[in-house]
Design an enzyme around this catalytic site. Structure first.
Site, short mmCIF file in Angstrom:
data_model
loop_
_atom_site.label_atom_id
_atom_site.label_comp_id
_atom_site.label_asym_id
_atom_site.label_seq_id
_atom_site.Cartn_x
_atom_site.Cartn_y
_atom_site.Cartn_z
CE1 TYR A 1 -4.15 -1.84 5.99
CE2 TYR A 1 -3.80 0.31 4.72
CZ TYR A 1 -4.07 -1.20 4.44
OH TYR A 1 -4.57 -1.75 3.46
CB SER B 1 -0.99 0.00 1.15
OG SER B 1 -1.48 1.21 1.28
#
Length: 261
Positions: free
Chosen positions: A161, A148
């Site tokens: 995250y 990501s």
């Protein structure tokens, strides 16, 4: 059908990007083990693949549990005979400032997103090393990690995250150098902001559409676009690509705000 005769395992494949990856691999000829934390979601995707003429079976389980991950790999081999492609896609995320975060959710994000990726890479690698190399194969296996932009950009209210995605990038690159002599390739895909059911956890359809119009390409990515990147890297003809990151973000990583001034 460039993946005919191959077996793939995709985690977090019950919806969104994982579902698109599982279906794309099956459409390219691979037999696919469909993992998801939710058994009904895994079964639904596996059934859809079978209805389209592909080979698939569901293997529900929590990737954060190393014993369950090892069992999922073993079940995949029992069902299809071997494992050639493993895609770590499962993730979890909450959005809170770190100093206010519910620590149960914070730890869950790390357990699924980081440790889940590690458990898959370890179990899949051990299987690939143990099994006979396929006849005329130029490689022993292919590991793919769905990373990501969070690995690079410190998105606020997403510390766990961000941390997990940064860790799995380094994890994948380390695995790539450790496995290069074994001819197991390890690569990373960085999707941009993608239109998935998981995004509805944080925003409404109207809010997503409004923000998407301001993005460089004027829209969010579609899951099938991310799946095509996975197919490219999983293709045996991509054998010279390992330790690499393929970014599919519609220009999100560019200084696009400068062009809007």
């Amino acid at each position: 059908m460039k993946l005919a005769g191959k077996t793939a395992l995709v985690t977090g494949a019950g919806r969104g990007i994982g579902e698109a990856i599982a279906k794309a691999l099956a459409a390219s000829g691979a037999a696919v083990a469909v993992n998801d934390f939710r058994g009904d979601a895994a079964e639904a995707v596996a059934a859809a693949i079978r209805d389209s003429g592909g080979r698939a079976f569901p293997c529900a389980g929590d990737v954060a549990d190393p014993a369950r991950m090892e069992a999922i790999v073993a079940d995949t081999v029992a069902e299809f005979g071997r494992l050639d492609i493993a895609v770590s896609n499962a993730a979890y995320s909450d959005r809170e400032a770190f100093y206010q975060a519910d620590m149960q959710g914070f730890h869950r994000t790390i357990d699924v997103t980081m440790w889940g990726a590690f458990h898959l890479l370890r179990a899949a690698t051990r299987q690939m090393l143990a099994q006979p190399q396929a006849d005329n194969a130029r490689e022993r296996g292919c590991l793919l990690v769905i990373g990501s932009p969070h690995a690079i950009c410190p998105v606020p209210n997403a510390m766990a995250y961000n941390m997990a995605k940064a860790a799995i990038d380094q994890m994948a690159r380390t695995a790539a150098i450790e496995l290069v002599d074994h001819r197991i390739r390890v690569n990373i895909v960085h999707p941009g902001w993608t239109d998935t059911p998981g995004e509805r956890k944080f925003a409404s359809d109207a809010e997503l559409a409004q923000v998407a119009r301001s993005m460089p390409w004027g829209r969010m990515a579609r899951p099938d676009e991310i799946a095509r990147a996975v197919l490219f890297l999983a293709d045996p003809d991509s054998e010279y690509i390992t330790g690499s990151t393929l970014v599919v973000d519609g220009g999100l990583g560019l200084p696009w705000w400068e062009s809007r001034r």
